[in-house]
Design an enzyme around this catalytic site. Structure first.
Site: not given
Ligand code: AMP
Ligand code: ZN
Length: 124
Positions: A12, A54, A98, A104, A109, A111, A113
């Site tokens: 991950c 996780h 999301n 989307g 993992h 998160h 935003h």
């Molecule tokens: P989601 O589409 O809600 O799963 O969003 C995943 C988010 O993770 C996206 O906005 C990506 O730009 C962000 N993301 C992916 N890889 C990284 C990384 N290495 N560092 C920071 N953000 C990341």
């Molecule tokens: Zn994870």
């Protein structure tokens, strides 16, 4: 803390960010929560707030995670202002989670935003 912390997933990307195997611009860290700037921001302020455990998505959340999620939500107002979101009500921010393919979600993992700052934004 009531719930056992699930194993970290070695595949991950966010677990690797938490473990600092992949660099990130850290916004906040404590024993159970991590926050870092999104690498591809949609707004002048765009960071991600994640549990260190996780948990793949909101779909896996139940009563055992109520305390953790409550503590995460309670961090958002302070972190958002610290990172440059303008004060409510003229400022503010979006808090987005999301979930699943149709929701989307790209990284599996959990998160949150946090997006804000003066408009226009790139997206949203
Ligand atoms: P989601 O589409 O809600 O799963 O969003 C995943 C988010 O993770 C996206 O906005 C990506 O730009 C962000 N993301 C992916 N890889 C990284 C990384 N290495 N560092 C920071 N953000 C990341
Ligand atoms: Zn994870």
């Amino acid at each position: 803390m009531s719930a056992p912390i699930p194993a970290h997933d070695p595949n991950c990307i966010f677990c690797k960010i938490i473990a600092k195997q992949i660099p990130s611009r850290i916004v906040y860290e404590d024993e159970e929560v991590f926050a870092f700037h999104d690498i591809n921001p949609w707004a002048p302020v765009h960071f991600l707030l994640i549990p260190k455990a996780h948990i793949p998505s909101m779909a896996q959340v139940g009563p055992e995670q109520a305390g953790l999620l409550g503590r995460m939500m309670a961090l958002v107002p302070k972190l958002a202002l610290e990172q440059g979101c303008n004060p409510y009500p003229d400022g503010g921010y979006r808090l987005v989670t999301n979930t699943g393919r149709e929701g989307g979600q790209e990284v599996q993992h959990l998160h949150f935003h946090v997006m804000g700052g003066p408009r226009p934004w790139l997206r949203g």
